[in-house]
Scaffold this motif. Sequence first.
Motif, mmCIF file in Angstrom:
data_model
loop_
_atom_site.group_PDB
_atom_site.id
_atom_site.type_symbol
_atom_site.label_atom_id
_atom_site.label_comp_id
_atom_site.label_asym_id
_atom_site.label_seq_id
_atom_site.Cartn_x
_atom_site.Cartn_y
_atom_site.Cartn_z
ATOM 1 N N ILE A 1 16.650 41.991 10.534
ATOM 2 C CA ILE A 1 17.472 42.037 11.768
ATOM 3 C C ILE A 1 17.553 43.609 12.135
ATOM 4 N N ASP A 2 17.656 44.031 13.377
ATOM 5 C CA ASP A 2 17.460 45.221 14.066
ATOM 6 C C ASP A 2 18.912 46.130 14.275
ATOM 7 N N HIS A 3 19.918 45.502 13.853
ATOM 8 C CA HIS A 3 21.240 46.152 14.339
ATOM 9 C C HIS A 3 22.177 46.280 13.131
ATOM 10 N N ALA A 4 22.570 47.324 12.773
ATOM 11 C CA ALA A 4 23.375 47.715 11.692
ATOM 12 C C ALA A 4 24.750 46.810 11.680
ATOM 13 N N ASP A 5 25.292 46.419 12.884
ATOM 14 C CA ASP A 5 26.407 45.862 12.900
ATOM 15 C C ASP A 5 26.347 44.351 12.749
ATOM 16 N N ARG A 6 25.087 43.808 12.530
ATOM 17 C CA ARG A 6 25.040 42.776 12.142
ATOM 18 C C ARG A 6 24.710 42.246 10.523
ATOM 19 N N ILE A 7 24.612 43.378 9.768
ATOM 20 C CA ILE A 7 24.694 43.350 8.422
ATOM 21 C C ILE A 7 25.595 42.542 7.832
ATOM 22 N N ALA B 1 17.327 50.534 6.384
ATOM 23 C CA ALA B 1 16.784 52.032 6.889
ATOM 24 C C ALA B 1 17.270 52.322 8.189
ATOM 25 N N PRO B 2 18.093 53.125 8.405
ATOM 26 C CA PRO B 2 18.442 53.422 9.653
ATOM 27 C C PRO B 2 17.635 53.657 10.908
ATOM 28 N N GLU B 3 17.538 53.672 12.120
ATOM 29 C CA GLU B 3 16.858 53.664 13.085
ATOM 30 C C GLU B 3 16.685 55.264 13.375
ATOM 31 N N PRO B 4 15.085 55.856 12.940
ATOM 32 C CA PRO B 4 15.361 57.185 13.259
ATOM 33 C C PRO B 4 15.055 57.646 14.855
ATOM 34 N N GLU B 5 15.467 58.752 15.078
ATOM 35 C CA GLU B 5 15.098 59.314 16.451
ATOM 36 C C GLU B 5 13.522 59.403 16.512
ATOM 37 N N GLY B 6 12.751 58.799 17.616
ATOM 38 C CA GLY B 6 11.411 59.061 17.888
ATOM 39 C C GLY B 6 11.008 57.657 17.498
ATOM 40 N N GLY B 7 11.632 56.723 16.886
ATOM 41 C CA GLY B 7 11.205 55.552 16.444
ATOM 42 C C GLY B 7 10.620 55.496 15.011
ATOM 43 N N PHE C 1 9.435 51.706 3.927
ATOM 44 C CA PHE C 1 10.325 50.562 3.557
ATOM 45 C C PHE C 1 9.539 49.479 4.533
ATOM 46 N N PRO C 2 10.073 48.320 4.103
ATOM 47 C CA PRO C 2 9.756 47.165 4.987
ATOM 48 C C PRO C 2 10.184 47.257 6.376
ATOM 49 N N PRO C 3 9.598 46.729 7.341
ATOM 50 C CA PRO C 3 10.008 46.769 8.877
ATOM 51 C C PRO C 3 11.423 46.161 9.165
ATOM 52 N N GLY C 4 12.057 46.770 10.215
ATOM 53 C CA GLY C 4 13.327 46.429 10.592
ATOM 54 C C GLY C 4 14.589 47.189 10.056
ATOM 55 N N ARG C 5 15.433 47.261 10.835
ATOM 56 C CA ARG C 5 16.782 47.816 10.557
ATOM 57 C C ARG C 5 17.345 47.480 9.159
ATOM 58 N N VAL C 6 17.059 46.199 8.835
ATOM 59 C CA VAL C 6 17.554 45.675 7.666
ATOM 60 C C VAL C 6 16.738 44.534 7.388
ATOM 61 N N ASN C 7 15.906 44.332 6.316
ATOM 62 C CA ASN C 7 14.879 43.562 5.898
ATOM 63 C C ASN C 7 15.392 43.053 4.629
ATOM 64 N N PHE D 1 29.423 40.218 -3.277
ATOM 65 C CA PHE D 1 28.423 39.849 -2.411
ATOM 66 C C PHE D 1 29.195 39.297 -1.016
ATOM 67 N N THR D 2 29.660 40.167 -0.152
ATOM 68 C CA THR D 2 30.119 39.846 0.951
ATOM 69 C C THR D 2 29.889 40.790 2.089
ATOM 70 N N GLY D 3 29.746 40.157 3.327
ATOM 71 C CA GLY D 3 29.366 41.216 4.446
ATOM 72 C C GLY D 3 30.180 42.381 4.485
ATOM 73 N N GLU D 4 31.473 42.339 4.338
ATOM 74 C CA GLU D 4 32.540 43.267 4.509
ATOM 75 C C GLU D 4 32.120 44.562 3.282
ATOM 76 N N ALA D 5 32.024 43.977 2.224
ATOM 77 C CA ALA D 5 31.639 45.069 1.268
ATOM 78 C C ALA D 5 30.300 45.791 1.324
ATOM 79 N N ALA D 6 29.273 45.139 1.886
ATOM 80 C CA ALA D 6 28.131 45.605 1.935
ATOM 81 C C ALA D 6 28.123 46.625 3.141
ATOM 82 N N ALA D 7 28.670 46.306 4.299
ATOM 83 C CA ALA D 7 28.797 47.139 5.295
ATOM 84 C C ALA D 7 29.548 48.702 4.884
ATOM 85 N N GLU D 8 30.917 48.440 4.059
ATOM 86 C CA GLU D 8 31.521 49.647 3.581
ATOM 87 C C GLU D 8 30.573 50.365 2.688
#
Length: 517
Positions: A245-251, A276-282, A303-309, A392-399
């Motif tokens: 996925i390419d958006h952190a809010d979907r973690i 891996a956060p999206e860097p400026e400059g791609g 790291f592997p491709p994508g915001r989250v892999n 193992f929850t989305g809420e804990a992982a995002a936090e």
Amino acid sequence: MAAVANPSLDDRLSTIRDRLVAALGAEGVLSEESAAEFHDPYATGGTPTPRPVLVVQPASVEEVQAVVRIANEHGIPLWTSSQGRNFGYGGGAPVTEGVIAVNLRRMNRVLEIDEQGGYAVVEPGVSFHELYAEIKARRVKLWISVPDLGWGSVVGNTAEHGLGYTQFGDHAGAVAGMEVVLASGEIVRTGLWALPNNSLGARAKRGFGPSVDSLFLQSNFGIITKMGLWLMPEPEVFTAGSVIIDHADRIPMLIDALAPLVQDGTVQGLPLIVSAPEPEGGRCEPMDDTTGKSKLQKLSATFPPGRVNARISFYGHPSLVAAREEIVRAAVSHIPGHTVDLRTYPGDVDPTKVHPLDLVPAGIPNMFLLDMLHKHFGPSVGHFDFSPIIPFTGEAAAEHEAMVQQVAAEYDLVVGFGWIGQPRSLIGISMILFDTSDPAEAANARAAADRLIEMAAERGWSEYRGHVTVQETIASLYSGNGNSLRRFYSTLKDALDPAGVLSPGSHGIWPGSHRYA
């Protein structure tokens, strides 16, 4: 906590060395130059660790017994490592000053591989590379489970609760019998191994009476000299790859979709979910020249491709593997913009035909991650690892991710970040990267780790393993019921090793003479 000062130690070292040379041979007692590597390889003025006064390398269980007895006679503590290559947690560095390092690399025999029984028996100097090579040389249809770097000890990694990624990725859970040298020099064999003329080998994890194997993992109650481990039958086929996925809010969506699939066994082994956060400059690619690029761009290339892999895998009969893949694709179908990128191989695939990102879930030891770190961050890159267990929850992982990235930004650092999925919890692997040639940046990495340990404790989280310089801090967090658990450990230590000869302070366990306040 420092060891008690021993001003006469220097005067006695010559005698101790002579005794050890007589017991192990000259090849078993390292010169000062050869012993230089048995400290924290990433230590700087900003992250200091003690160094041993002497390094020995016994080649047999009898030589381990001899070392222990000499240490007792001369009142000098030992610090044991298997390969000593657990760099993110301090390598072979001891907790205290004034110790003799006992490194077990010369005990490197694969003692038994039983294809029908599905197990191996190894000495502590056997690396993942060596066990894999021996299995291939014998043409045995078994797989090993490997961590991200294959140069470490199978026994050492297991003793530290280390993890791999196949169906036996919980390495401590795969233990089936040990041989251990106690502080007295006595040998204890656990489980069914205690039976004279035992014909069962490592086929069962427990014998009659209490199971004590776990007492010798992440402890200092004995020196493990042999270990039985369950291995995985070679599957007909396996599929490995990623959900990206390419958006952190979907973690949270991704984590919550994967959790029930790991718990019910649809996703086999332990998935690795890298962020891996999206860097400026791609983002950059692994083979790009990242000279002059930002730290975040270098991280994106490592790291592997994508915001989250999320790396996942399936093993077994082709129809079962295909069914598992179909279930996973359906489970993540609601996540906007996701990609499922999977590859299927025969179980006996030639390792040269496996995608680099699929080597670890295929049980093939490699050094790809370290090669990428050196390629993009340079040969002086180091890391201080922070690895809490979280729900193992989305809420804990995002936090958890927000917490780590906040601290990284405060200290101007980047963190190689992700989670290893267990059936009911996540282990948050955080490699705090720094330049070992820059003492100020190294000090920032250590300060960031201290802050993260504190913040995790506020949330009721604790690390599953820790760098030698923070083991006492981590152990001190387990203070419930008036420190009853730590008192229990000290009671065991006093019974088994009252003089504190074996790795004093390892994992915060001390004999009575050095007990915590």
